[in-house]
Write an enzyme that holds these catalytic residues in place. Structure first.
Site, PDB file in Angstrom:
ATOM      1  N   ILE A 198       0.750  -1.042  -0.072  1.00 14.88           N
ATOM      2  CA  ILE A 198       0.130  -0.023  -0.037  1.00 14.88           C
ATOM      3  C   ILE A 198       0.948   1.321   0.030  1.00 14.88           C
ATOM      4  O   ILE A 198       1.160   1.871   0.880  1.00 14.88           O
ATOM      5  CB  ILE A 198      -0.926   0.083   1.145  1.00 14.88           C
ATOM      6  CG1 ILE A 198      -1.752  -1.276   1.224  1.00 14.88           C
ATOM      7  CG2 ILE A 198      -2.008   1.192   1.065  1.00 14.88           C
ATOM      8  CD1 ILE A 198      -2.717  -1.275   2.420  1.00 14.88           C
ATOM      9  N   PRO A 199       1.506   1.526  -1.229  1.00 14.91           N
ATOM     10  CA  PRO A 199       2.308   2.813  -1.208  1.00 14.91           C
ATOM     11  C   PRO A 199       1.427   4.109  -1.072  1.00 14.91           C
ATOM     12  O   PRO A 199       0.344   4.318  -1.472  1.00 14.91           O
ATOM     13  CB  PRO A 199       2.958   2.719  -2.581  1.00 14.91           C
ATOM     14  CG  PRO A 199       2.003   1.883  -3.434  1.00 14.91           C
ATOM     15  CD  PRO A 199       1.290   0.759  -2.450  1.00 14.91           C
ATOM     16  N   HIS A 200       2.027   4.985  -0.307  1.00 10.51           N
ATOM     17  CA  HIS A 200       1.468   6.336  -0.270  1.00 10.51           C
ATOM     18  C   HIS A 200       2.573   7.302   0.141  1.00 10.51           C
ATOM     19  O   HIS A 200       3.859   6.866   0.420  1.00 10.51           O
ATOM     20  CB  HIS A 200       0.401   6.256   1.107  1.00 10.51           C
ATOM     21  CG  HIS A 200       1.144   5.498   2.380  1.00 10.51           C
ATOM     22  ND1 HIS A 200       1.352   4.123   2.443  1.00 10.51           N
ATOM     23  CD2 HIS A 200       1.489   6.207   3.436  1.00 10.51           C
ATOM     24  CE1 HIS A 200       1.794   3.924   3.804  1.00 10.51           C
ATOM     25  NE2 HIS A 200       1.898   5.117   4.254  1.00 10.51           N
ATOM     26  N   GLY A 201       2.159   8.611   0.274  1.00 14.02           N
ATOM     27  CA  GLY A 201       3.269   9.596   0.302  1.00 14.02           C
ATOM     28  C   GLY A 201       3.738   9.730   1.844  1.00 14.02           C
ATOM     29  O   GLY A 201       3.140   9.033   2.899  1.00 14.02           O
TER      30      GLY A 201
END
Length: 144
Positions: A60-63
C-alpha cells in the site's frame, strides 16, 4: 461518490521492480486528478524509509507526512500484478496506492488492510478478471 472507480484499477500489470509498480499506482492517482506529480516522488521516498509491503501479497504505497499538501482529493488506485512484484523478498500481487486528505488516511489504510488480511479475499483479487470484480469485493467489505 466512491473513491474506488473502474478507471483507477489496472489489471494484469507487470513491473520490473517495486519502484515501477509504485510509479504505476501513483500515475493512476495523478491521471485522476487526486495528486500533483511530486506526490509520486514522495511515494517512492516513503518506500525508502520503510517498505509499504504489509504482507499477504499486498503493498500500500502512499506519500510521506510532508506530502499532504500535494493531495488535491482523496483517491485510491489499484494495480493487479498476477506474476507479483518483488518488494524486498516478498511478492506483492496487489499494489494499492493511497492519497488521502485530512483524517481519511488511517481509516482507508486500515480498511484495505482488513479486507486483504483474508486469504480468500486476496485470492479473489489476484484472480479477478475485470476492474468491477475488484471494486465489488472491496465495496461489499467496506464503507468507502
Amino acid at each position: 461518490m466512491s473513491i474506488m472507480t473502474i478507471d483507477k484499477v489496472k489489471m494484469n500489470a507487470t513491473a520490473k521492480d517495486k519502484y515501477e509498480a509504485i510509479r504505476m499506482a501513483g500515475q493512476i492517482l495523478l491521471d485522476a486528478g487526486h495528486i500533483s506529480g511530486e506526490y509520486i516522488d514522495k511515494m517512492l521516498e516513503r518506500e525508502e524509509i520503510v517498505s509499504t509491503y504489509i504482507g499477504n501479497g499486498l503493498a500500500i504505497p502512499h506519500g510521506t507526512k510532508e506530502s499532504k499538501t500535494l493531495i488535491q482529493s482523496t483517491g485510491i488506485s489499484i494495480v493487479q500484478f498476477p506474476q507479483g512484484v518483488d518488494f524486498g523478498g516478498e511478492k506483492a500481487y496487489m499494489v494499492i496506492g493511497i492519497a488521502a486528505q485530512g483524517g481519511d488516511h488511517m481509516e482507508i489504510l486500515t480498511s484495505i488492510a482488513v479486507v486483504c488480511a483474508e486469504e480468500e479475499n486476496m485470492d479473489k483479487l489476484r484472480n479477478a478478471v475485470t476492474p468491477q470484480e475488484i471494486i465489488d469485493l472491496f465495496e461489499s467489505e467496506l464503507e468507502l
